[in-house]
Scaffold this motif. Sequence first.
Motif, mmCIF file in Angstrom:
data_model
loop_
_atom_site.group_PDB
_atom_site.id
_atom_site.type_symbol
_atom_site.label_atom_id
_atom_site.label_comp_id
_atom_site.label_asym_id
_atom_site.label_seq_id
_atom_site.Cartn_x
_atom_site.Cartn_y
_atom_site.Cartn_z
ATOM 1 N N UNK A 198 0.815 -1.207 0.000
ATOM 2 C CA UNK A 198 0.000 0.000 0.000
ATOM 3 C C UNK A 198 0.858 1.271 0.000
ATOM 4 N N UNK A 199 2.183 1.119 -0.256
ATOM 5 C CA UNK A 199 3.023 2.307 -0.192
ATOM 6 C C UNK A 199 2.717 3.227 -1.365
ATOM 7 N N UNK A 200 3.060 4.519 -1.191
ATOM 8 C CA UNK A 200 2.678 5.546 -2.152
ATOM 9 C C UNK A 200 3.517 5.435 -3.418
ATOM 10 N N UNK A 201 2.872 5.442 -4.566
ATOM 11 C CA UNK A 201 3.577 5.389 -5.849
ATOM 12 C C UNK A 201 3.738 6.804 -6.385
ATOM 13 N N UNK A 202 4.979 7.270 -6.453
ATOM 14 C CA UNK A 202 5.188 8.629 -6.951
ATOM 15 C C UNK A 202 5.004 8.684 -8.463
ATOM 16 N N UNK A 203 4.479 9.800 -8.939
ATOM 17 C CA UNK A 203 4.323 9.970 -10.380
ATOM 18 C C UNK A 203 4.669 11.423 -10.678
ATOM 19 N N UNK A 204 5.972 11.682 -10.836
ATOM 20 C CA UNK A 204 6.422 13.068 -10.946
ATOM 21 C C UNK A 204 6.011 13.724 -12.247
ATOM 22 N N UNK A 205 5.675 12.907 -13.241
ATOM 23 C CA UNK A 205 5.362 13.492 -14.545
ATOM 24 C C UNK A 205 4.149 14.412 -14.484
ATOM 25 N N UNK A 206 3.312 14.300 -13.434
ATOM 26 C CA UNK A 206 2.156 15.207 -13.366
ATOM 27 C C UNK A 206 2.604 16.665 -13.317
ATOM 28 N N UNK A 207 3.856 16.895 -12.902
ATOM 29 C CA UNK A 207 4.309 18.276 -12.758
ATOM 30 C C UNK A 207 4.615 18.938 -14.090
ATOM 31 N N UNK A 208 4.896 18.177 -15.104
ATOM 32 C CA UNK A 208 5.159 18.824 -16.393
ATOM 33 C C UNK A 208 4.179 18.394 -17.487
ATOM 34 N N UNK A 209 3.267 17.494 -17.158
ATOM 35 C CA UNK A 209 2.266 17.150 -18.167
ATOM 36 C C UNK A 209 1.067 18.081 -17.982
ATOM 37 N N UNK A 210 0.255 18.185 -19.023
ATOM 38 C CA UNK A 210 -0.926 19.036 -18.947
ATOM 39 C C UNK A 210 -0.550 20.475 -18.695
ATOM 40 N N UNK A 211 -1.340 21.154 -17.844
ATOM 41 C CA UNK A 211 -1.119 22.574 -17.626
ATOM 42 C C UNK A 211 -0.316 22.847 -16.366
ATOM 43 N N UNK A 212 0.153 21.798 -15.698
ATOM 44 C CA UNK A 212 0.785 21.989 -14.390
ATOM 45 C C UNK A 212 1.910 23.008 -14.416
ATOM 46 N N UNK A 213 2.789 22.871 -15.425
ATOM 47 C CA UNK A 213 3.946 23.765 -15.490
ATOM 48 C C UNK A 213 3.507 25.214 -15.619
ATOM 49 N N UNK A 214 2.508 25.446 -16.467
ATOM 50 C CA UNK A 214 1.987 26.785 -16.672
ATOM 51 C C UNK A 214 1.397 27.335 -15.368
ATOM 52 N N UNK A 215 0.652 26.487 -14.662
ATOM 53 C CA UNK A 215 0.050 26.930 -13.405
ATOM 54 C C UNK A 215 1.109 27.296 -12.380
ATOM 55 N N UNK A 216 2.134 26.438 -12.294
ATOM 56 C CA UNK A 216 3.188 26.719 -11.309
ATOM 57 C C UNK A 216 3.843 28.059 -11.624
ATOM 58 N N UNK A 217 4.069 28.302 -12.924
ATOM 59 C CA UNK A 217 4.700 29.559 -13.335
ATOM 60 C C UNK A 217 3.796 30.744 -12.987
ATOM 61 N N UNK A 218 2.513 30.613 -13.309
ATOM 62 C CA UNK A 218 1.548 31.665 -12.956
ATOM 63 C C UNK A 218 1.557 31.928 -11.446
ATOM 64 N N UNK A 219 1.547 30.844 -10.691
ATOM 65 C CA UNK A 219 1.538 30.962 -9.234
ATOM 66 C C UNK A 219 2.790 31.657 -8.738
ATOM 67 N N UNK A 220 3.925 31.276 -9.330
ATOM 68 C CA UNK A 220 5.197 31.868 -8.936
ATOM 69 C C UNK A 220 5.175 33.371 -9.213
#
Lengths: 285, 240
Positions: free
Chosen positions: B1-23
Motif C-alpha cells: 500500500x506504499x505511495x507510488x510517486x508519479x512526478x510526470x504530473x508536474x510537467x504534463x498538462x497545464x501543471x507547469x503553466x500553473x506553477x509559473x503563474x503561481x510563482x
Amino acid sequence: MKRGFVVLQVLALLLSPLGPVFAQSQTLDKIKESGVLTIGTRTGSPPFAYINKNNEWVGFSIDLVELLVIPSISKEVGKPIKLTKKESTPPTRIPLLNSNSVDLIAGTMTDTPERRQSVDFSLTFFLTGAQFLVKKGSPIHGINDIAGKRIATQQGSTNAKIIREKVPNAQLREFPDQPAAFQALLQGQVDAYTNDGIQLYGLKAKAPNPTDWEVVGDFFSEEPYGMAMRKGDAKFKQTVDAGLKQGFESGKYFEIYDKWFGPKGELPYPMSPQVKAYLLKQIGK
Amino acid sequence: MSYQFKWSVLWSGQSGYWLLQGLITTLELSALAWLLAVALGILSGALRTVPFRPLRAAATFYVEFFRNVPLLVWMFFWYFGVPPLLPRGVQDWLFDHGAEFWAGMFALGVYHGARMSEVIRSGIQSIPRTQFEASVAMGLSVWQAYRLVILPIALRLIVPPITNESLNLLKNSSVALTISVAELTFQTRQIETYTARAIEALTAGTLIYLVLCVSIAWVMSSLERRYAIPGLIARVGGAG
C-alpha cells in the motif's frame, strides 16, 4: 536444510507482490486492534456533515457511517467499533487517507476517474450535480450566462475544473471553504457561487434571509458522492460496501435519507426516481 | 500500500503553466507588500524613537494593533471588511479588477510593516545616544540627523533581521489563497485537484519556495557586505 530455507525465501520474495491479495486487510486489522474507525468528514456542509446549533457534529454522511458501515465492520472484526471524526477538506482528504490519519472519508466527496487513481471509492451514496446560487433576480440562470461574470467556487472541487473548460472567460474566484465563498456572494464580491446543487440548497437554508437567494441552472456536472479509502484494500472496501448494500436492500438507507432530506428533515430534497434508480442499479436492482 | 510517486504530473498538462503563474503572482504580491512593509516599517520604527510623545504613541498603536492580530484575520478584514465601506460602484469596479490581490497585498504589507517597525526601532536604538547628540551639536535638525546619520547606520545594522522578516513575508503570502488569490500554494492545490497527486504538487511548491528564499537570503547577504561601512562593525559576518 539451509538450501530449503533459501528457496523458501526466494519464493516468498517472488510472491510478495501478490501479498496484499491474500493478506488480511491492513485497515481492518488496524480497526480491530484499536476498536476505532477514524473518518475524515466536513464541518460546514449541511446536511451531510456539519456542526449543528447544539454544537454536535452530525449529518447524513456521518449517519450512514454510524448506522450502516460500522455495523458491517463490527461484524467483520467481531467486536464493537467506536467512531472518531476528524475534519477533512477537499485539499486535505486524500493526504489524510494516505498518511493513515483517517481510514475513511465520508463527507461530500465526488467519485471521479482521476481520484480513483489515488483512492478507492465505496458504492455511490448520493447523487447530485453542479448548479449556481445567486441573488434572486440575477441575470444568471445557468452555465450559459456566466461568461465574464465573477463566479465563486470551492477550491479543489470538480466544478471549478468544468467551468474552466466550458466557460474559460468566466472570472473564477476559488475559496478554500464554503463559508468564505458564501460570504463573498453575500457581499457582492462575486455574482454567483457554484457547487453541488444539494450543498447550495443547504447554504440557502442557513442564510440570514433564505428567500433572497435561489438555486438556478441544470446540473452541469454529475456528482456521485462516495466514501473514499486507501487504494488496494479490497477487503475493507468490501466491508464498507456490504454495509451500504445492506442499507439499500433493507430500506434503512432510505429511512436515513428521509431523516435528513424528507419533508420534516433538515433540508427537504425529495429523491427523484432517476436518482433512486441510479442508486439501486449499483446493487443490481 | 506504499505511495507510488508519479512526478510526470508536474510537467504534463497545464501543471507547469500553473506553477509559473503561481510563482509570478507570489512574487508580485510579495514584492509590492514588501515595499509597503518597508515604508511603513521605517516610518513607524523611526517615529517610535523620536522625542515627541503623540507621534511615538501613534506608531506604538500601529505596531501593537497590527502585529498582534493573526494574518489570516487581516486577510479577511481587507477583503470582506473594507470594501463595504466604499460606494457600490467602486466596489464593483474593484471586484472586477483583482480586489483579492490588493486586499492580500495590503493585509501582508501592513501586517509585516508592524513587525519590520520593531526591527528598525531596535536598529535605531542600538546606535549610541552620543551619536545623535553629536549630530545635533553639529547643527543638524532632528530630521536631518535621522536622514543623514541615524537611519543610514541603522539600516545597515538590521540587514540580517530584515532578511528574516522578508523571508517570512514571502512565505506568508500563501495565506492569501484564503481570499482566492491564485498564488503558488493555490496552484499546487490546483494541480492536486486535477491529478489527485498531492505529494508531488506540494513537493514542487516547497522546492520553489526554498529556491526563492535561498536566493533572497543570498542577495541580502551580498547587499550587507557591499554596503558595510568599513570599521563600523568589528567583524563582518561570514555569511555567503
